[in-house]
Enzyme design. Sequence first.
Site, PDB file in Angstrom:
ATOM      1  CG  ASP A  87       1.923   4.984  19.280  1.00 41.49           C
ATOM      2  OD1 ASP A  87       2.236   4.622  20.056  1.00 41.49           O
ATOM      3  OD2 ASP A  87       1.236   4.610  18.123  1.00 41.49           O
ATOM      4  NE  ARG A 223       3.334  -9.656   2.054  1.00 36.86           N
ATOM      5  CZ  ARG A 223       1.821  -9.447   3.162  1.00 36.86           C
ATOM      6  NH1 ARG A 223       2.656 -10.783   3.660  1.00 36.86           N
ATOM      7  NH2 ARG A 223       0.868  -8.763   3.322  1.00 36.86           N
TER       8      ARG A 223
END
Length: 340
Positions: A87, A223
Site C-alpha cells: 500500500d 451512519r
Amino acid sequence: MLDSSDRRAWLEIALETLPDRSAIAAVVHRVVHGGQQQAPAVVTPELKATIAAAANLAPLHNPLNLAGIEQMEQLFGLAMPQIAVFDTAFHQQMPVAAAIYGGPYHWWEQGYRRYGFHGISHQYLAERCAQLSDRSLSNLQLVTAHLGNGCSLAAIRNGHSVDTSMGFSPLEGLVMGSRSGTVDPGLLLHLLQQPDCSPSQLSTVLNQQSGLLGLSGRSNDVRALAIAADAGDQRSQLALAAFTHSLRRHLGAMLASLTRLDALVFAGGIGENYRSLWPAVCEHFAGMPIRLDPEAMAVAGDRRISTPDSAITVWVIHSREDWQMVQLALPLLRSPQSFN
C-alpha cells in the site's frame, strides 16, 4: 455459528464457493507496509520477515497481512505462488521535500520518513477517474479521498502521487474511525511523561480509541453517528464536525502540491455513502468553482456528481483494490523466472 475471529474457517467457506479450487493460479495479498520493500514481490521467507519487521509501523494491519499469507500456505501448500503488493508503493515517487520530516537528516537516512498508505486505492481511483473523464492520466491533476475506517488523501499530478496525508504510519493525517489522525507531538510527549501512560497504552488509545469513536463515545460508524447527531446528541455532532473540518484542512494542504485541480474523487465507505459530506466539503471552498448536481448525488455507482458547467469535476468512485492488485501482480505472474 462461526467465531468472527476464526479467519481460517472463513477462508475455507469462501473457497468452497469457488466452482473449481484447482483453477486458482496464485494468491495476491495487499500488505499495508513493506518498509523499504515497495515493488510487488513473490512471497518468500525473506519477504515474510520484512513484513513482520514492519509490523511496528502498521500494528493494526501487518500482523493480519502476514497471518493471511501463512494461512494460505497451510491451505494450498508452499507450491502455490503468492504475491504481495504494498500500500505504500504508489507514494514512493513523492518529492523528497514532501516525504521528509523536519527532524535531523539521519532520520531520513534511517528510513524515518513519510511513506503514505492506501496507495493501491489511490492509484486505482486516479486511473478510473481518467477513464471516466475520457482524459489522459498524464495530463490530469486531482485529489483522491479514500474515506473509510481508515482515511487518507492523495494529491496526484500526471499519474504520480506528489503528496498524501498519511505519513510514517497509517496514524497520521485525517481524523478517522478509531484513529486520532495528526496530533501535536508535544502532547504525546506530555502524555508519555504521565505515570499512567506507557507507549503501548498510548498506541492503543491513538489507534483504537480515538477518532470518531473516541470523540463521540458511541461509534466509529458514520451512519450511527449521523442518526445520533440528528437526534441531538452533541458529541456525535462534534465528532462529525471534527471529521469534516479535518478533511477540509487536509484537502487544502493537498491543493498546495498541485498547480491546478481538475478533479476531486470521493471513495470508501464514508466517501461513497455519507452524501451530506460532499457539499459540506465542496461548498466550503469559496474560491473553488464547484457546482454539485443533486440528481447525480441521489443515484448510485461510479459517477460524476458535479454539474457539466462545474470548472472542477467531482466524482464518487467505488475503489476496486482487488482489481488493481491483480494488475500490479500480473507482470510477476507472466514472468516464469519470478518463481525460480
